[in-house]
Enzyme design. Structure first.
Site, PDB file in Angstrom:
ATOM      1  N   TYR A  88      18.640 -21.422  -3.454  1.00  0.00           N
ATOM      2  CA  TYR A  88      18.810 -19.981  -3.575  1.00  0.00           C
ATOM      3  C   TYR A  88      17.506 -19.300  -4.004  1.00  0.00           C
ATOM      4  O   TYR A  88      17.476 -18.522  -4.962  1.00  0.00           O
ATOM      5  CB  TYR A  88      19.907 -19.647  -4.586  1.00  0.00           C
ATOM      6  N   HIS A 156      23.747 -31.032  -2.806  1.00  0.00           N
ATOM      7  CA  HIS A 156      24.028 -29.781  -2.127  1.00  0.00           C
ATOM      8  C   HIS A 156      24.273 -29.984  -0.628  1.00  0.00           C
ATOM      9  O   HIS A 156      23.476 -30.616   0.062  1.00  0.00           O
ATOM     10  CB  HIS A 156      22.838 -28.831  -2.342  1.00  0.00           C
TER      11      HIS A 156
END
Length: 411
Positions: A88, A156
């Site tokens: 992010y 992830h």
């Protein structure tokens, strides 16, 4: 996205005398968000810190007092768990600096930090699950977040690394995998195959989780898990890790699978907790990564016909006459815990939701309280939700997942 070896951006919290602290920054009295998910050790709402990046926010907003005010208000409401990732952008950096600025009021022991590792860009080549990189990534996250330990770390988006065991394309109603033996076989979920390593990708996931568990033994990480989109793949890998290591995952995060358009999470929840022995299973993204908002992002992976349908939903009478529109309706639906699964075994499952500003925090808490404590309003809200769901059902898009994973593995 900031690769491990690239220069790290700097973020400076605005000077204290420039940060307002007025009525907008004060929580509204009411039911605590800590009250419904006590056994998970997490608040019912978790701060999705992807919003603290250019993924969902403008750069000028990130450089303003807004991020600090948003985090501070969330903490004042009791939303004291933060979900972030190196993927992010500068999210970890911004969140870490803000929490340091607030440490006199909110010391490290007063909140939980959840991050991820293994994904550092859009392309498959920007994934790295090697044990060395896993450790380096965690060390960088610790520094960015200003902490000596992390409460949870996920590998992830595991579907981009694990061996592609799925039909091509891998879209459709994934809940059918749980009742159709042929589909279960295609997804690697046949009974007896739980410990089968299907290829190099699966071994990479196992090695990465093993490294996280070493960091767990060292006291650097408290809980270890995986995150991703396709629930059959998350379940297959959870089973693989349990049967190959003799130890279940502590936690699994699924996103965009419990919302107005897709409720598949409810069907899979018992499989994770009973069959794969996962202690905690979380759901994220009540807006389905922005799909169920008034302005879905251009990069959203949903197919064109579904995006077009969402536009028609937004313009429907049920939605246009509802205060707050589609986002507000979507929030309430994702927060409600009812039914044989979500109202019982999954009643305490928290929701990860992104907050870009204080208004988002206030609205999310207000909707959560409405759903939890105001039966009359909840019934009125259900009527609006059912109108939206009917539109998805009539067009054949209810509970349909879009293809996800490396493009070359989907065709």
């Amino acid at each position: 996205m900031i690769p491990l070896d690239s220069p790290q951006p700097e973020y400076h919290v605005p000077a204290p005398n420039t940060i307002p602290d007025d009525s907008e920054d004060q929580p509204v009295a009411g039911k605590s968000v800590q009250s419904e998910s006590a056994s998970y050790g997490l608040p019912s709402l978790i701060f999705g810190a992807a919003a603290l990046s250019t993924v969902y926010s403008k750069q000028e907003d990130l450089e303003s007092p807004t991020p600090l005010r948003t985090v501070r208000l969330a903490l004042r409401y009791g939303i004291n768990s933060f979900d972030t990732s190196p993927y992010y952008g500068a999210s970890e950096i911004i969140l870490g600096q803000i929490l340091q600025a607030l440490k006199n009021d909110y010391p490290r022991s007063s909140y939980t930090l959840i991050t991820k590792c293994g994904r550092y860009g859009f392309n498959r080549s920007e994934f790295d699950y090697s044990p060395t990189t896993v450790r380096r990534s965690i060390e960088r996250s610790l520094k960015r977040l200003g902490t000596t330990y992390l409460d949870t770390v996920y590998m992830h988006d595991v579907e981009f690394v694990a061996t592609p065991v799925w039909p091509k394309p891998n879209d459709g109603n994934h809940a059918l995998v749980l009742t159709d033996e042929n589909l279960a076989k295609q997804w690697g979920l046949s009974k007896g195959d739980e410990d089968k390593v299907h290829g190099e990708g699966d071994q990479k996931v196992l090695d990465a989780v093993a490294e996280l568990r070493k960091l767990q033994e060292e006291g650097i990480i408290k809980t270890v898990g995986i995150s991703g989109y396709p629930l059959p793949t998350l379940l297959r890998l959870s089973l693989l890790i349990l049967h190959k290591t003799g130890k279940p995952l502590d936690i699994v995060l699924s996103f965009s699978q419990y919302n107005l358009q897709n409720t598949t999470f409810a069907a899979f929840f018992p499989e994770f907790t009973q069959r794969a022995k996962v202690a905690r299973v979380l759901t994220a993204s009540p807006f389905s990564m922005g799909l169920l908002t008034n302005s879905p992002p251009d990069w959203h992976p949903a197919p064109g016909p579904l995006k077009d349908l969402v536009k028609r939903v937004i313009e429907s009478d049920e939605v246009k006459t509802w205060a707050g529109g589609l986002p507000n309706i979507a929030l309430g639906y994702s927060f409600r815990r009812e039914g044989t699964v979500m109202g019982q075994a999954a009643a305490q499952v928290p929701t990860v939701v992104g907050f870009s500003n204080t208004q988002h925090v206030h609205e999310s808490v207000a909707v959560w309280r409405e759903v939890c404590t105001l039966p009359g309003e909840a019934e009125r809200r259900k009527a609006a939700e059912n109108g939206v769901i009917k539109m998805f059902e009539n067009e054949g898009w209810m509970d349909k997942s879009w293809p996800n994973g490396p493009k070359e593995w989907l065709v």
